[in-house]
Enzyme design. Sequence first.
Site, PDB file in Angstrom:
ATOM      1  N   ASN A  42       0.835  -1.213   0.000  1.00 43.15           N
ATOM      2  CA  ASN A  42       0.000   0.000   0.000  1.00 43.15           C
ATOM      3  C   ASN A  42       0.866   1.259   0.000  1.00 43.15           C
ATOM      4  O   ASN A  42       0.496   2.282  -0.568  1.00 43.15           O
ATOM      5  CB  ASN A  42      -0.899   0.017   1.241  1.00 43.15           C
ATOM      6  CG  ASN A  42      -2.304  -0.470   0.924  1.00 43.15           C
ATOM      7  OD1 ASN A  42      -2.699  -0.560  -0.240  1.00 43.15           O
ATOM      8  ND2 ASN A  42      -3.054  -0.789   1.954  1.00 43.15           N
ATOM      9  N   ALA A  46       0.607   5.118  -2.119  1.00 50.16           N
ATOM     10  CA  ALA A  46       0.096   6.278  -1.374  1.00 50.16           C
ATOM     11  C   ALA A  46       0.400   7.562  -2.141  1.00 50.16           C
ATOM     12  O   ALA A  46       1.536   7.808  -2.524  1.00 50.16           O
ATOM     13  CB  ALA A  46       0.719   6.311   0.016  1.00 50.16           C
ATOM     14  N   GLN A  47      -0.638   8.345  -2.353  1.00 59.10           N
ATOM     15  CA  GLN A  47      -0.462   9.545  -3.189  1.00 59.10           C
ATOM     16  C   GLN A  47      -0.303  10.803  -2.352  1.00 59.10           C
ATOM     17  O   GLN A  47       0.739  11.435  -2.311  1.00 59.10           O
ATOM     18  CB  GLN A  47      -1.688   9.716  -4.093  1.00 59.10           C
ATOM     19  CG  GLN A  47      -1.894   8.621  -5.094  1.00 59.10           C
ATOM     20  CD  GLN A  47      -3.180   8.825  -5.888  1.00 59.10           C
ATOM     21  OE1 GLN A  47      -3.976   9.720  -5.612  1.00 59.10           O
ATOM     22  NE2 GLN A  47      -3.374   7.983  -6.890  1.00 59.10           N
ATOM     23  N   GLY A  48      -1.397  11.121  -1.642  1.00 59.63           N
ATOM     24  CA  GLY A  48      -1.570  12.445  -1.039  1.00 59.63           C
ATOM     25  C   GLY A  48      -0.399  12.923  -0.240  1.00 59.63           C
ATOM     26  O   GLY A  48       0.167  13.993  -0.485  1.00 59.63           O
ATOM     27  N   GLU A 113      -5.629  18.456   3.633  1.00 58.09           N
ATOM     28  CA  GLU A 113      -6.572  17.373   3.332  1.00 58.09           C
ATOM     29  C   GLU A 113      -7.707  17.464   4.335  1.00 58.09           C
ATOM     30  O   GLU A 113      -7.640  18.238   5.305  1.00 58.09           O
ATOM     31  CB  GLU A 113      -5.870  16.014   3.372  1.00 58.09           C
ATOM     32  CG  GLU A 113      -5.000  15.777   2.145  1.00 58.09           C
ATOM     33  CD  GLU A 113      -4.433  14.376   2.075  1.00 58.09           C
ATOM     34  OE1 GLU A 113      -5.221  13.416   2.119  1.00 58.09           O
ATOM     35  OE2 GLU A 113      -3.217  14.246   1.978  1.00 58.09           O
ATOM     36  N   HIS A 228     -12.678   5.659   1.009  1.00 58.13           N
ATOM     37  CA  HIS A 228     -12.196   6.913   0.416  1.00 58.13           C
ATOM     38  C   HIS A 228     -13.264   7.411  -0.538  1.00 58.13           C
ATOM     39  O   HIS A 228     -13.802   6.639  -1.340  1.00 58.13           O
ATOM     40  CB  HIS A 228     -10.879   6.656  -0.336  1.00 58.13           C
ATOM     41  CG  HIS A 228     -10.128   7.915  -0.636  1.00 58.13           C
ATOM     42  ND1 HIS A 228     -10.559   8.830  -1.571  1.00 58.13           N
ATOM     43  CD2 HIS A 228      -8.982   8.413  -0.121  1.00 58.13           C
ATOM     44  CE1 HIS A 228      -9.692   9.843  -1.611  1.00 58.13           C
ATOM     45  NE2 HIS A 228      -8.733   9.615  -0.738  1.00 58.13           N
ATOM     46  N   ARG A 274     -13.953  12.039   5.879  1.00 55.28           N
ATOM     47  CA  ARG A 274     -14.167  11.104   4.764  1.00 55.28           C
ATOM     48  C   ARG A 274     -15.480  10.330   4.846  1.00 55.28           C
ATOM     49  O   ARG A 274     -16.120  10.082   3.825  1.00 55.28           O
ATOM     50  CB  ARG A 274     -13.040  10.081   4.725  1.00 55.28           C
ATOM     51  CG  ARG A 274     -11.840  10.637   4.081  1.00 55.28           C
ATOM     52  CD  ARG A 274     -10.769   9.613   3.921  1.00 55.28           C
ATOM     53  NE  ARG A 274      -9.632  10.342   3.390  1.00 55.28           N
ATOM     54  CZ  ARG A 274      -8.424   9.862   3.300  1.00 55.28           C
ATOM     55  NH1 ARG A 274      -8.178   8.634   3.675  1.00 55.28           N
ATOM     56  NH2 ARG A 274      -7.449  10.589   2.809  1.00 55.28           N
ATOM     57  N   HIS A 335     -10.677   1.729   1.655  1.00 55.78           N
ATOM     58  CA  HIS A 335      -9.359   2.365   1.575  1.00 55.78           C
ATOM     59  C   HIS A 335      -8.426   1.950   2.707  1.00 55.78           C
ATOM     60  O   HIS A 335      -7.248   1.718   2.489  1.00 55.78           O
ATOM     61  CB  HIS A 335      -9.593   3.874   1.605  1.00 55.78           C
ATOM     62  CG  HIS A 335      -8.373   4.702   1.404  1.00 55.78           C
ATOM     63  ND1 HIS A 335      -7.579   4.603   0.279  1.00 55.78           N
ATOM     64  CD2 HIS A 335      -7.799   5.673   2.178  1.00 55.78           C
ATOM     65  CE1 HIS A 335      -6.576   5.465   0.366  1.00 55.78           C
ATOM     66  NE2 HIS A 335      -6.671   6.110   1.513  1.00 55.78           N
ATOM     67  N   GLU A 359      -0.665  -0.686   9.156  1.00 56.95           N
ATOM     68  CA  GLU A 359      -2.118  -0.892   9.008  1.00 56.95           C
ATOM     69  C   GLU A 359      -2.596  -2.211   9.594  1.00 56.95           C
ATOM     70  O   GLU A 359      -3.730  -2.320  10.062  1.00 56.95           O
ATOM     71  CB  GLU A 359      -2.514  -0.787   7.526  1.00 56.95           C
ATOM     72  CG  GLU A 359      -4.029  -0.749   7.331  1.00 56.95           C
ATOM     73  CD  GLU A 359      -4.455  -0.448   5.906  1.00 56.95           C
ATOM     74  OE1 GLU A 359      -3.612  -0.057   5.086  1.00 56.95           O
ATOM     75  OE2 GLU A 359      -5.659  -0.609   5.626  1.00 56.95           O
ATOM     76  N   ARG A 370      -9.658   7.359  10.506  1.00 52.53           N
ATOM     77  CA  ARG A 370      -8.285   7.879  10.418  1.00 52.53           C
ATOM     78  C   ARG A 370      -8.241   9.273   9.793  1.00 52.53           C
ATOM     79  O   ARG A 370      -8.883   9.527   8.768  1.00 52.53           O
ATOM     80  CB  ARG A 370      -7.439   6.924   9.568  1.00 52.53           C
ATOM     81  CG  ARG A 370      -6.005   7.325   9.378  1.00 52.53           C
ATOM     82  CD  ARG A 370      -5.307   6.297   8.530  1.00 52.53           C
ATOM     83  NE  ARG A 370      -5.940   6.200   7.237  1.00 52.53           N
ATOM     84  CZ  ARG A 370      -5.523   6.828   6.151  1.00 52.53           C
ATOM     85  NH1 ARG A 370      -4.446   7.608   6.187  1.00 52.53           N
ATOM     86  NH2 ARG A 370      -6.157   6.696   5.020  1.00 52.53           N
TER      87      ARG A 370
HETATM   88  C1  SIN Z   1      -5.152  10.423  -0.496  1.00 51.72           C
HETATM   89  O1  SIN Z   1      -4.189  10.816  -1.134  1.00 51.72           O
HETATM   90  O2  SIN Z   1      -6.281  10.872  -0.642  1.00 51.72           O
HETATM   91  C2  SIN Z   1      -4.971   9.309   0.480  1.00 51.72           C
HETATM   92  C3  SIN Z   1      -4.301   9.798   1.678  1.00 51.72           C
HETATM   93  C4  SIN Z   1      -4.651   8.943   2.842  1.00 51.72           C
HETATM   94  O3  SIN Z   1      -5.504   8.083   2.757  1.00 51.72           O
HETATM   95  O4  SIN Z   1      -4.074   9.158   3.905  1.00 51.72           O
END
Ligand code: SIN
Length: 530
Positions: A42, A46-48, A113, A228, A274, A335, A359, A370
């Site tokens: 995972n 991971a992007q954000g 975020e 998500h 979320r 997610h 996780e 989270r």
């Molecule tokens: C997202 O980039 O939206 C995911 C980040 C996260 O789930 O912590």
Amino acid sequence: MQQEVVDFLVIGSGVAGLRAAIELAPYGSVLVVTKDKPTESNTEYAQGGIAVVMSDEDEVGIHFEDTLKAGDGLCREDAVRTLVEEGPERIAELISWGAAFDREGTKLALTLEAAHSRRRVLHAHGDSTGKELARVLLNKARSFASVRKYPFAITVDLIIHDGECRGAYVLRDREIIALYARATILTTGGAGQLYSRTTNPQVATGDGMAIAFRAGAQLEDMEFIQFHPTSLYSPTAPQFLLSEAMRGEGAILLNSNGQRFMQSYHPLAELAPRDVVSRAIMSEMVNTGSNYVFLDLRHLGKEFVKNRFPGIHATCIQYGIEITADLIPVSPAAHYIMGGVKTDINGRTSIRGLYAAGEVACTGVHGANRLASNSLLEGLVFGMRTGQAALSSPVKPAATVPAAFSPASIRDHDEIRHVLRKIMWERVGIIRCASSLSEARERLVEWRVITRRDYVTRRELELKNMLTVSEIIVHAALERKGSVGAHYRSDYKERGEHWQEHFSWDRQTVEMGYRELDARGREAGRSTNG
Ligand code: SIN
């Protein structure tokens, strides 16, 4: 049976596993076992970003409060305090190992975020933060001769002897191998693949939770699954995460009639927690008779979007969506699981010699929901602490009499996997109730026999694990008669009487749960039959 003795066995190679391995490396031999290639986790996807207090406009106390608020009253405060206080040091260390986070001038670039009251999310290469973390941690791990990787080996079961964990049996090339260690550390990640819609990669089948459960460990908070809100929805494209950072930078959500809707659900609109956004999307989808809503970035400017989200831009283009000009069809997807193998803040589980981080573990740091981008930080902070605690494992590394395996096979296992994932999505998803959960449970009861056998293929072992973890989630979700954080029951919309309790599960309590439910079922049957 082939056997090997090492000092430390790390199962999983995401951020938590690698960080633990690095901590252990100076003190003995470390074997990092992965069921796929070591980069497949995972973490890699991971992007954000990674939430951490690194600016003068922010304070750890505010990060602490934001995390508690997102966790909806169920966070364990010592775990949250540890996370937010130790986070900055872990990030500084990562930067000193070569992590290249994005910068604005000389300062670290920080994004926003959902549910963060400050800009505190670091990112790398725009939207490939996990990849950068994995690169740096893998390089660092490689610099120790004592760390060895053992890819394409799926863990079958833990080796439990005299009530302590002595290592694990793994399956590689259809052969079972006994790996003995004085400390075994589970860092196998989450279980998103239990659901037909998920942002998680193929490897996320809940293996660590299932093998710990079979070994007798306690699991906790299993009813809390985070969905998500924005995963790409297209019949021709794979499911793909569209980072919350896009909404953090100003993207908005429109229903399929082109109307913005989030302001009527929550004062924070697109940046509401979320679970709120996911439920609002579900409700708009029902009201408009559509399978998706739209994410709209068109007003943010072409160059900004391309530079800020290069990975997402390039992926969407492959499927005919130009995110700077087109509306992007999205819908929620499983997610992250807040629950997992119960540990203290040093990764100790209820079994001597067995540790867990990331996780797969449940320190209670995320409570019932989270806070976005807290999980990479969790992997770093608790991965390191778990490595430190494992150094003083009371277990002696020694071979024991190997267990006997009598492999079976599962007819139609791919079909069962498909049906299971659909049931979990439809019956144990964003909105649950007693009847949907009971329907899921009935199907799981039919498949129980599968969870009691041995197998010699990865797909079959994964299915066994997926069924085990699904059972626990369903039990936990039935047991929590109230709605808290990500667990939403349409038949119990309020929190309920004992909402601040955490539910723990082990083999005995799950069996008891079955017996009680059966007794209640028989009781109800008797009263309906007069
Ligand atoms: C997202 O980039 O939206 C995911 C980040 C996260 O789930 O912590």
